[in-house]
Design a protein around this motif. Structure first.
Motif, short mmCIF file in Angstrom:
data_model
loop_
_atom_site.label_atom_id
_atom_site.label_comp_id
_atom_site.label_asym_id
_atom_site.label_seq_id
_atom_site.Cartn_x
_atom_site.Cartn_y
_atom_site.Cartn_z
N UNK A 141 0.81 -1.05 0.20
CA UNK A 141 0.02 0.05 0.14
C UNK A 141 0.78 1.37 0.21
N UNK B 218 -6.96 -5.71 4.35
CA UNK B 218 -6.30 -4.68 5.41
C UNK B 218 -7.43 -4.07 6.04
N UNK C 76 -8.02 -0.72 8.45
CA UNK C 76 -7.40 0.55 8.77
C UNK C 76 -7.81 1.03 10.18
N UNK D 8 -13.34 3.01 7.55
CA UNK D 8 -13.41 3.96 6.58
C UNK D 8 -14.29 3.19 5.24
N UNK D 9 -15.61 2.83 6.05
CA UNK D 9 -16.64 2.26 5.07
C UNK D 9 -16.69 3.10 3.67
N UNK D 10 -17.19 2.61 2.52
CA UNK D 10 -17.36 3.49 1.42
C UNK D 10 -18.73 4.22 1.61
N UNK D 11 -18.94 5.35 0.94
CA UNK D 11 -20.20 5.93 1.00
C UNK D 11 -21.15 5.30 0.02
N UNK D 12 -21.44 4.18 0.47
CA UNK D 12 -22.50 3.25 -0.44
C UNK D 12 -23.43 2.58 0.86
N UNK E 11 -18.80 -4.57 -3.42
CA UNK E 11 -17.86 -3.69 -4.20
C UNK E 11 -16.64 -4.67 -4.36
N UNK E 12 -15.98 -5.18 -3.32
CA UNK E 12 -14.76 -5.85 -3.58
C UNK E 12 -15.01 -7.11 -4.03
N UNK F 37 -26.74 3.35 4.60
CA UNK F 37 -25.42 3.86 4.30
C UNK F 37 -24.40 3.30 5.14
N UNK G 179 -22.25 4.50 6.30
CA UNK G 179 -21.90 5.92 7.50
C UNK G 179 -22.76 5.79 8.52
N UNK H 183 -15.95 -6.47 4.99
CA UNK H 183 -15.50 -6.09 3.57
C UNK H 183 -14.29 -6.74 3.16
N UNK H 184 -13.08 -6.68 3.93
CA UNK H 184 -11.85 -7.26 3.96
C UNK H 184 -11.85 -8.77 3.50
#
Lengths: 237, 267
Positions: B62, B98, B100, B104-108, B116-117, B151, B153, B167-168
């Motif tokens: 990264x 990874x 973090x 940091x979720x995506x704005x989705x 997504x991934x 969302x 978020x 997600x990871x």
């Protein structure tokens, strides 16, 4: 000018709509690409000279743009577009697009630039390519700012006067044909107020009616953009 | 990426061989040599500026995103040099997930955060099933199953972090890198993430950077202690002091600096 004094405001609105749509077809794709390029791909040096150049474009007097459309763009377009008249909505709209491009590019770039780096890293960490990161995450995260920039661009296109007066003509026609002369709302106001208008005449009153309509259109656009930004803005800590 | 190690699942995941880490000409971390075991939790501890996050971010390359960052030395994963020209960092990151420091979720939507991934990795199976399985594996399914369209978020910080873990692991990596995953969370959320890590280590190799020494003792099998020393130019340079089983680091460390740090005398 008022051979038929009841021709109504819709011939003017249709002309404004036509030139604005042509302008957006130019300014939105180019503006967004410029914004993405500047914030995601350009090196620091390229960004350092390209962004000021883009912003200079916003400082060009619109009368210059207007004569450029009339005297340079229209003659060139006539080589390719059959039936294109000296005054037309197409070349006015194209140049209008370049006039609002800096607004859209610069504000979209700010919105994209403000997307937190942590979101990009999150996408990269999932094995996303740069393009996938930009299209799926960065543009989505910056959407509210991008839409706001486009609406501001629309408002500028609707209110823009010199380019459309010079290049699109002053001949009110109810048409969506971009090749013929048309008169936008702003061009009509220039035309009417340019001569002597006696107070209280129908011409005089029509000026205020058109001006009010123009004001309402931009007001609605601004309210919509305000609502949209509030609705879709993401809060990042 | 190609994996040709015969000892998958039992042996060494990463082997870091005498590696230095640079930002431009500045040497941020020096002399790191360690081997990360498969399916164990390895903790990196140390004071601020000791370079533990820098080292972590090289395992999935990264740090490539920072143009001036580069390393000297060799890092292999299952026998393959991950900085070799033939290794595509995109492929590498599909195998090495990874999480973090800040969620940091995506704005989705919550659903799309997981999907997504999988989608960009060409997943062809049943997406609904994958989303549910991933959220269950991250122990957050029961809390979000009725609001998958909302969302990512909109949920609490602790839930967001577990969503990021889901997600990871949705793309089924082999390794999970965690960069201070609990530093923004309250004790209850921290506990649920730690319990989750214990479950996940059955299937994944986990490397966690943490400021919290109690956390390292609670969750990890191996611990690497990094320290920082001031450089002549005023910055800080990190280096690996000691790497041993967690019990050893906290109870009978070999180095005096480690002893001082784990007993709370500095840091």
């Amino acid at each position: 000018m008022f051979t038929n004094p009841q021709y109504g405001i819709f011939v003017l609105i249709s002309a404004t709509l036509l030139t604005s749509v042509v302008a957006l077809l130019v300014a939105v794709p180019l503006g967004l690409m410029a914004a993405i390029f500047l914030s995601e791909y350009a090196s620091r040096q390229v960004r350092g000279w390209l962004k000021p150049i883009l912003e200079i474009l916003a400082g060009v007097p619109t009368v210059v743009f207007g004569y450029f459309a009339l005297l340079a763009v229209t003659p060139i377009l006539r080589l390719f577009v059959p039936g294109l008249q000296t005054f037309n909505g197409l070349s006015a709209g194209l140049i209008l697009g370049f006039a609002i491009l800096p607004t859209i590019a610069s504000l979209s770039e700010d919105a994209i630039y403000a997307v937190p780096q942590s979101l990009r890293q999150g996408a990269y960490a999932l094995g996303a390519t740069k393009r996938e990161t930009i299209t799926n995450v960065v543009l989505r995260a910056g959407l509210s700012g991008i839409v706001a920039s486009i609406i501001l661009g629309v408002a500028r296109a609707v209110g823009e006067t010199m380019i459309v007066t010079l290049a699109a003509g002053q001949n009110p026609t109810l048409t969506l044909d971009p090749r013929v002369p048309i008169a936008t709302m702003t061009a009509f106001m220039v035309q009417v107020s340019g001569g002597d208008v006696a107070v209280g005449t129908i011409k005089y009153k029509s000026l205020f009616a058109v001006g009010m309509t123009l004001f309402l259109i931009t007001l609605v656009l601004n309210i919509f953009s305000f609502w949209f930004v509030r609705r879709f803005q993401e809060k990042y800590e | 990426m190609q994996t040709n190690s015969p000892a998958v699942g039992t042996g060494t995941a990463f082997y870091v061989d005498n590696t230095d880490y640079y930002y431009g000409s500045f040497q941020a971390v020096r002399d790191v040599t360690l081997d990360i075991p498969e399916r164990k939790i390895t903790a990196f501890i140390g004071p601020s500026g000791c370079g533990k996050s820098t080292v972590l971010r090289c395992f999935n390359r990264l740090n490539d995103l920072i143009p001036s960052a580069h390393i000297k030395g060799r890092i292999t994963y299952r026998g393959v040099d991950i900085y070799d020209k033939g290794v595509d960092p995109i492929d590498l990151r599909r195998n090495i997930g990874m999480v973090f420091q800040k969620p940091n979720p995506f704005p989705k939507s919550i659903y799309e955060n997981i999907a997504f991934g999988a989608r960009i990795n060409g997943y062809k199976g049943d997406m609904d099933e994958l989303v549910e399985r991933s959220l269950r594996a991250a122990a957050i399914w029961d809390e979000v199953k009725d609001k998958l369209k909302e969302s990512g978020l909109s949920i609490s910080g602790g839930q967001q972090q577990r969503l990021c873990i889901a997600r990871a692991i949705a793309i089924e990596p082999q390794v999970l890198l965690m960069d201070e995953p609990c530093s923004a969370l309250d004790p209850i959320s921290t506990r649920s993430v730690e319990e989750l890590m214990q479950e996940l280590k059955e299937r994944y190799t986990i490397i966690i950077v943490t400021h919290n020494m109690q956390q390292a003792t609670r969750v990890s099998d191996m611990t690497a202690f990094f320290n920082a020393e001031p450089t002549e130019k005023g910055g800080k340079q990190g280096y690996l002091v000691e790497y041993a089983p967690t019990q050893t680091i906290f109870n009978s460390p070999q180095m005096e600096a480690t002893q001082d740090y784990v007993s709370g005398r500095f840091g």
